[in-house]
Design an enzyme around this catalytic site. Structure first.
Site, PDB file in Angstrom:
ATOM      1  N   GLU A  85       0.887  -1.178   0.000  1.00  0.00           N
ATOM      2  CA  GLU A  85       0.000   0.000   0.000  1.00  0.00           C
ATOM      3  C   GLU A  85       0.915   1.214   0.000  1.00  0.00           C
ATOM      4  OE1 GLU A  85      -3.245   0.265  -0.125  1.00  0.00           O
ATOM      5  OE2 GLU A  85      -4.005  -1.712   0.416  1.00  0.00           O
ATOM      6  N   CYS A 105      -2.267   9.330   1.974  1.00  0.00           N
ATOM      7  CA  CYS A 105      -1.921   8.698   0.704  1.00  0.00           C
ATOM      8  C   CYS A 105      -2.962   9.068  -0.349  1.00  0.00           C
ATOM      9  CB  CYS A 105      -1.827   7.193   0.858  1.00  0.00           C
ATOM     10  SG  CYS A 105      -3.275   6.481   1.646  1.00  0.00           S
TER      11      CYS A 105
HETATM   12  P1  NAD Z   1       8.027   5.411   4.769  1.00  0.00           P
HETATM   13  O1  NAD Z   1       8.091   4.628   3.519  1.00  0.00           O
HETATM   14  O2  NAD Z   1       9.131   6.356   5.070  1.00  0.00           O
HETATM   15  O3  NAD Z   1       7.934   4.417   6.037  1.00  0.00           O
HETATM   16  C1  NAD Z   1       6.882   3.496   6.188  1.00  0.00           C
HETATM   17  C2  NAD Z   1       7.318   2.362   7.098  1.00  0.00           C
HETATM   18  O4  NAD Z   1       8.330   1.580   6.459  1.00  0.00           O
HETATM   19  C3  NAD Z   1       7.933   2.792   8.431  1.00  0.00           C
HETATM   20  O5  NAD Z   1       7.495   1.916   9.443  1.00  0.00           O
HETATM   21  C4  NAD Z   1       9.429   2.628   8.179  1.00  0.00           C
HETATM   22  O6  NAD Z   1      10.189   2.453   9.356  1.00  0.00           O
HETATM   23  C5  NAD Z   1       9.440   1.385   7.323  1.00  0.00           C
HETATM   24  N1  NAD Z   1      10.629   1.214   6.470  1.00  0.00           N
HETATM   25  C6  NAD Z   1      11.267   2.161   5.754  1.00  0.00           C
HETATM   26  N2  NAD Z   1      12.280   1.609   5.047  1.00  0.00           N
HETATM   27  C7  NAD Z   1      12.270   0.287   5.315  1.00  0.00           C
HETATM   28  C8  NAD Z   1      13.058  -0.819   4.877  1.00  0.00           C
HETATM   29  N3  NAD Z   1      14.081  -0.662   4.045  1.00  0.00           N
HETATM   30  N4  NAD Z   1      12.740  -2.045   5.328  1.00  0.00           N
HETATM   31  C9  NAD Z   1      11.684  -2.226   6.164  1.00  0.00           C
HETATM   32  N5  NAD Z   1      10.920  -1.214   6.637  1.00  0.00           N
HETATM   33  C10 NAD Z   1      11.209   0.029   6.216  1.00  0.00           C
HETATM   34  O7  NAD Z   1       6.616   6.193   4.751  1.00  0.00           O
HETATM   35  P2  NAD Z   1       6.077   7.341   5.716  1.00  0.00           P
HETATM   36  O8  NAD Z   1       6.819   8.615   5.483  1.00  0.00           O
HETATM   37  O9  NAD Z   1       5.982   6.828   7.112  1.00  0.00           O
HETATM   38  O10 NAD Z   1       4.582   7.493   5.173  1.00  0.00           O
HETATM   39  C11 NAD Z   1       4.225   8.253   4.065  1.00  0.00           C
HETATM   40  C12 NAD Z   1       4.101   7.419   2.818  1.00  0.00           C
HETATM   41  O11 NAD Z   1       3.209   6.317   3.037  1.00  0.00           O
HETATM   42  C13 NAD Z   1       3.494   8.183   1.656  1.00  0.00           C
HETATM   43  O12 NAD Z   1       4.161   7.830   0.476  1.00  0.00           O
HETATM   44  C14 NAD Z   1       2.043   7.721   1.640  1.00  0.00           C
HETATM   45  O13 NAD Z   1       1.400   7.891   0.397  1.00  0.00           O
HETATM   46  C15 NAD Z   1       2.205   6.290   2.010  1.00  0.00           C
HETATM   47  N6  NAD Z   1       0.967   5.723   2.552  1.00  0.00           N
HETATM   48  C16 NAD Z   1       0.265   4.866   1.764  1.00  0.00           C
HETATM   49  C17 NAD Z   1      -0.942   4.356   2.219  1.00  0.00           C
HETATM   50  C18 NAD Z   1      -1.768   3.436   1.368  1.00  0.00           C
HETATM   51  O14 NAD Z   1      -2.654   2.774   1.916  1.00  0.00           O
HETATM   52  N7  NAD Z   1      -1.540   3.337   0.063  1.00  0.00           N
HETATM   53  C19 NAD Z   1      -1.418   4.701   3.494  1.00  0.00           C
HETATM   54  C20 NAD Z   1      -0.652   5.566   4.273  1.00  0.00           C
HETATM   55  C21 NAD Z   1       0.547   6.075   3.786  1.00  0.00           C
END
Ligand code: NAD
Length: 503
Positions: free
Chosen positions: A258, A292
């Site tokens: 997602e 998102c």
């Molecule tokens: P992010 O990608 O920075 O982090 C999300 C999660 O992934 C965190 O828990 C982080 O610690 C973890 N993470 C990051 N790199 C990783 C790796 N290499 N291995 C494992 N885990 C890792 O996102 P964010 O800044 O927290 O959130 C914003 C983003 O999330 C935006 O792009 C938004 O559109 C998206 N989002 C999507 C949805 C959806 O349902 N499509 C919902 C909410 C947010």
């Protein structure tokens, strides 16, 4: 200022409870409206993660044999416990993410809705019976629990995304390990405490079903490589999705992605502009553009473009920005300093690429991470329009024909949500048809954000293709088994194949 709230949720002064020995690390959330630190949360170590994953496997062996409606009873009680804590948990979400109070409570409501949905689902995990081509044979599909699920969540929905996954996974008979965003560990801890209390109070083997792994990326990475987790459900940026897809794919695990969106609203000449403007402001400015599903692109028919821009500018001027826990405030802060820098960089790029800022975009002169939402006149050819900047920037563009509007809407790499405002039936139906929007969600006369849990939620292309929450998303949390039963005395082979030892 909010000490009593932390006490009521059992998350106060957590650092004092843990000896500051070598190797102990803390996650340090910050209230984005004040820039001040909140209570810290101890991060788990790699060794603790390994023990947690073993516990998850052991718990799965028992949990998978509990009849699904009994599993639903645990989820029902979690829903009840969340109802009792809705105001407190909602306020904590507001403090940790900066989203306004009604959205914080709305997020808890979404968790409750998911629990209710999953309770009903616990009696509906049904398979098909399929006509067999062989005499006296019956074919059927059945669905079994999959195993421990790794749930990785983003900062902007620090609790609801867990519920989308956890409530369904639990009734499906899976156990789970939740790694929340390191920017919102307090909300996760408060949720875990609520769940732990339910687990302790029920007479079912659900110890170890719901586990929390507060940690940074390193533990997340460990989860991706962990073969004990057959499914990784990851919510976050497209950057995260690429890593998850690659690492989980290498071990041929299952991933549910997602990811980011770059959502557009089309406003056609026949649109009810009153509705269109209200919906656009909520979609673009709500949650400070940190959903998102936030609208980042507005595609307006050229005949009404200037009028729409004027009305939007007037509406933007009326948006009250301030402390998100105060009544009447519609927009709180961004999550941190990095988001402010990303917004500034995106606006500078828009100007360099020929765009024009017609409203906002400045940082507010106060503590915390506040900005004015920005309206930018843009052209679809500008590269910055194709990017998801997680901030309240709306790129406003013109179109001439409905075909052109749909082409602009589809011309980005992400494919999460989309909307059209029109009173023309043909345009609305074209937008929803195979030649219309290419997104996972397509709406008519409502905006891009604020989905209900009853429908499957997710998007196409770089948004990752995953679906969570309602409809039949539960199937991803289970393994499908096709069974053929012969109740005759012969052994006919499918496709008429003959394999007779006596011939
Ligand atoms: P992010 O990608 O920075 O982090 C999300 C999660 O992934 C965190 O828990 C982080 O610690 C973890 N993470 C990051 N790199 C990783 C790796 N290499 N291995 C494992 N885990 C890792 O996102 P964010 O800044 O927290 O959130 C914003 C983003 O999330 C935006 O792009 C938004 O559109 C998206 N989002 C999507 C949805 C959806 O349902 N499509 C919902 C909410 C947010």
């Amino acid at each position: 200022m909010f000490e009593e709230l932390y006490d009521r949720l059992g998350i106060a002064a957590l650092d004092r409870a843990v000896p500051a020995s070598a190797g102990v690390e803390f996650l340090r959330p910050v209230n984005p409206a004040t820039g001040k630190p909140m209570p810290v949360v101890r991060a788990i170590s790699a060794e603790e993660y390994e023990a947690m994953a073993d516990r998850s496997v052991a718990a799965f062996r028992e949990w998978r044999m509990v009849p699904p409606p009994r599993r639903g009873e645990v989820v029902r009680r979690i829903g009840e416990a969340l109802r009792a804590k809705k105001a407190d948990l909602g306020l904590l979400i507001t403090l940790e993410t900066g989203k306004i109070r009604t959205e914080g409570e709305g997020e808890v409501q979404e968790m409750i809705d998911m629990a209710d949905f999953a309770v009903g689902l616990s009696r509906q995990l049904h398979g098909l019976t399929i006509a067999s081509e062989r005499p006296r044979h019956r074919m059927m599909e059945q669905w079994h629990p999959l195993g421990p699920v790794g749930i990785i969540t983003a900062f902007n929905f620090p609790a609801a995304v867990w519920a989308w996954n956890a409530m369904i996974a639990a009734v499906c008979g899976d156990t789970m390990i939740w790694k929340p965003s390191p920017r919102t560990p307090l909300t996760a801890l408060a949720v875990q405490k609520i769940v732990d209390e339910v687990v302790r109070s029920v007479d079912l083997p659900c110890e170890g079903v719901f586990q929390l792994a507060p940690a940074d990326e390193a533990i997340g990475r460990r989860m991706l490589e962990d073969r004990r987790l057959p499914l990784i459900s990851a919510t976050g940026s497209c950057r995260l999705g690429r890593v998850v897809g690659e690492v989980v794919g290498r071990r041929l695990g299952r991933s549910l992605l997602e990811l980011g969106g770059n959502n557009a609203i089309v406003i056609a000449p026949s649109a009810d502009l009153e509705l269109a403007i209200r919906a656009t402001v909520f979609a673009a400015v709500g949650t400070a553009g940190q959903r998102c599903t936030s609208a980042r692109r507005l595609i307006v028919h050229e005949s009404i473009h200037d009028q729409v821009l004027d009305r939007l500018t007037a509406a933007y001027q009326r948006v009250r920005i301030g402390d998100p826990w105060e009544d009447g405030v519609l927009m709180g802060p961004l999550i941190g300093e990095g988001s402010i820098a990303a917004m500034r960089a995106a606006l500078d790029a828009a100007i360099a690429q020929g765009g024009e800022i017609v409203f906002g975009g400045n940082r507010l002169d106060r503590p915390g991470f506040f900005v004015e939402p920005a309206l930018v006149k843009a052209d679809p050819s500008m590269p910055i329009v194709g990017e998801e900047t997680f901030a309240p920037i709306l790129h406003v563009m013109k179109y001439r024909t409905i075909d052109e509007a749909i082409a602009i809407q589809n011309a980005v790499e992400q494919g999460l949500t989309s909307a059209i405002f029109t009173s023309d039936l043909r345009e609305a139906e074209q937008f929803l048809s195979p030649e219309g929007s290419d997104c996972g969600i397509a709406n008519v006369n409502i905006g891009t954000s604020g989905a209900e849990i009853g429908g499957a939620f997710g998007g196409e292309k770089s948004t990752g293709g995953g679906r969570e929450a309602g409809s039949d998303s539960w199937k991803l949390y289970m393994r499908r088994q096709t069974c053929t039963i012969n109740h005759g005395r012969d052994l006919p082979l499918a496709q008429g194949v003959q394999f007779d030892l006596d011939s």
